[in-house]
Design a protein around this motif. Sequence first.
Motif, short mmCIF file in Angstrom:
data_model
loop_
_atom_site.label_atom_id
_atom_site.label_comp_id
_atom_site.label_asym_id
_atom_site.label_seq_id
_atom_site.Cartn_x
_atom_site.Cartn_y
_atom_site.Cartn_z
N TYR A 167 -12.89 144.39 -40.01
CA TYR A 167 -13.72 145.50 -39.52
C TYR A 167 -13.06 146.78 -40.00
N ARG A 168 -13.83 147.65 -40.63
CA ARG A 168 -13.25 148.85 -41.24
C ARG A 168 -14.05 150.09 -40.88
N TYR A 169 -13.34 151.12 -40.45
CA TYR A 169 -13.91 152.44 -40.17
C TYR A 169 -13.38 153.40 -41.23
N VAL A 170 -14.29 154.12 -41.90
CA VAL A 170 -13.93 155.12 -42.89
C VAL A 170 -14.48 156.46 -42.42
N LYS A 171 -13.60 157.40 -42.15
CA LYS A 171 -14.01 158.72 -41.68
C LYS A 171 -14.66 159.51 -42.81
N GLU A 172 -15.75 160.18 -42.47
CA GLU A 172 -16.39 161.07 -43.44
C GLU A 172 -15.46 162.24 -43.69
N THR A 173 -15.23 162.56 -44.97
CA THR A 173 -14.30 163.64 -45.30
C THR A 173 -14.93 164.60 -46.29
N ASN A 174 -14.31 165.73 -46.42
CA ASN A 174 -14.73 166.72 -47.40
C ASN A 174 -14.09 166.35 -48.74
N SER A 175 -14.90 166.02 -49.72
CA SER A 175 -14.38 165.56 -51.01
C SER A 175 -13.60 166.64 -51.77
N THR A 176 -13.72 167.90 -51.36
CA THR A 176 -12.97 168.97 -52.03
C THR A 176 -11.55 169.11 -51.49
N LEU A 177 -11.26 168.41 -50.38
CA LEU A 177 -9.91 168.46 -49.81
C LEU A 177 -9.12 167.23 -50.24
N PRO A 178 -8.10 167.42 -51.06
CA PRO A 178 -7.32 166.26 -51.49
C PRO A 178 -6.56 165.64 -50.32
N ASP A 179 -6.37 164.37 -50.36
CA ASP A 179 -5.60 163.65 -49.35
C ASP A 179 -6.18 163.74 -47.95
N SER A 180 -7.50 163.91 -47.83
CA SER A 180 -8.10 164.01 -46.50
C SER A 180 -8.68 162.68 -46.02
N GLY A 181 -8.52 161.62 -46.78
CA GLY A 181 -9.07 160.33 -46.40
C GLY A 181 -8.41 159.76 -45.16
N TYR A 182 -9.21 159.04 -44.37
CA TYR A 182 -8.69 158.39 -43.17
C TYR A 182 -9.47 157.10 -42.95
N VAL A 183 -8.75 155.98 -42.83
CA VAL A 183 -9.36 154.67 -42.64
C VAL A 183 -8.58 153.92 -41.55
N GLU A 184 -9.31 153.26 -40.66
CA GLU A 184 -8.71 152.32 -39.72
C GLU A 184 -9.34 150.96 -39.98
N GLU A 185 -8.54 149.92 -39.81
CA GLU A 185 -9.00 148.57 -40.12
C GLU A 185 -8.43 147.58 -39.11
N VAL A 186 -9.26 146.65 -38.70
CA VAL A 186 -8.80 145.52 -37.88
C VAL A 186 -9.06 144.28 -38.70
N VAL A 187 -8.03 143.47 -38.88
CA VAL A 187 -8.14 142.26 -39.68
C VAL A 187 -7.54 141.10 -38.88
N PHE A 188 -8.22 139.95 -38.92
CA PHE A 188 -7.72 138.79 -38.19
C PHE A 188 -8.26 137.51 -38.81
N GLU A 189 -7.71 136.39 -38.38
CA GLU A 189 -8.05 135.08 -38.95
C GLU A 189 -8.59 134.17 -37.85
N ILE A 190 -9.61 133.38 -38.20
CA ILE A 190 -10.14 132.38 -37.26
C ILE A 190 -10.35 131.06 -38.00
N PHE A 191 -10.41 129.98 -37.25
CA PHE A 191 -10.75 128.70 -37.85
C PHE A 191 -12.24 128.70 -38.18
N ASN A 192 -12.62 128.09 -39.28
CA ASN A 192 -14.01 128.09 -39.74
C ASN A 192 -14.99 127.49 -38.73
N ASP A 193 -14.54 126.55 -37.93
CA ASP A 193 -15.44 125.90 -36.98
C ASP A 193 -15.48 126.58 -35.61
#
Length: 168
Positions: free
Chosen positions: A76-102
């Motif tokens: 699950y990934r959240y990407v914050k909307e940023t101003n493309s004219t501002l360098p290094d303004s990116g911000y992302v949060e991510e939740v990653v996990f593993e489950i059994f297929n069944d």
Amino acid sequence: MRKIALIPILLILFSCGSTKSLHDNAEAVTSITTCPEDGNCTFEVLKNKSLIIKTDDIGKLYYTIKDNSATSVLKYRYVKETNSTLPDSGYVEEVVFEIFNDSTNLDYTDGEIQNTKMLFGVMCFCKGKAGSYSVEKGNLTYKNNKLHIVLPELVEAQKIKDISVTFK
């Protein structure tokens, strides 16, 4: 403005009302209802993959993904909307996990959540905040084709605290 990510339904081969495994529901996401208003959220199932958690030379966590026919990695990934004219303004949060297929029903609370190897990650140009964090507390449930995750505060001003994903 709240953004709701809709992913086309590619598989409609299952009966109404029954709970499918998260692995089987990979292409059947119908809504992500808890995305912070100032960004976009996505949900991805990496079928037949496994999460490998490693530690770098300074003790920080990171992960890699490898093939595994018994498990899938969910992201699950959240990407914050940023101003493309501002360098290094990116911000992302991510939740990653593993489950059994069944897995058709999941219910993990606090320490049990580490059965999924869950990590919370922050990607930004922000000293002391960027990196991956092991999730030791919180709740993860999956039943009736609904995934719900509640996370504790892991970093200051954390955006992702409550995740709800519904599958067809």
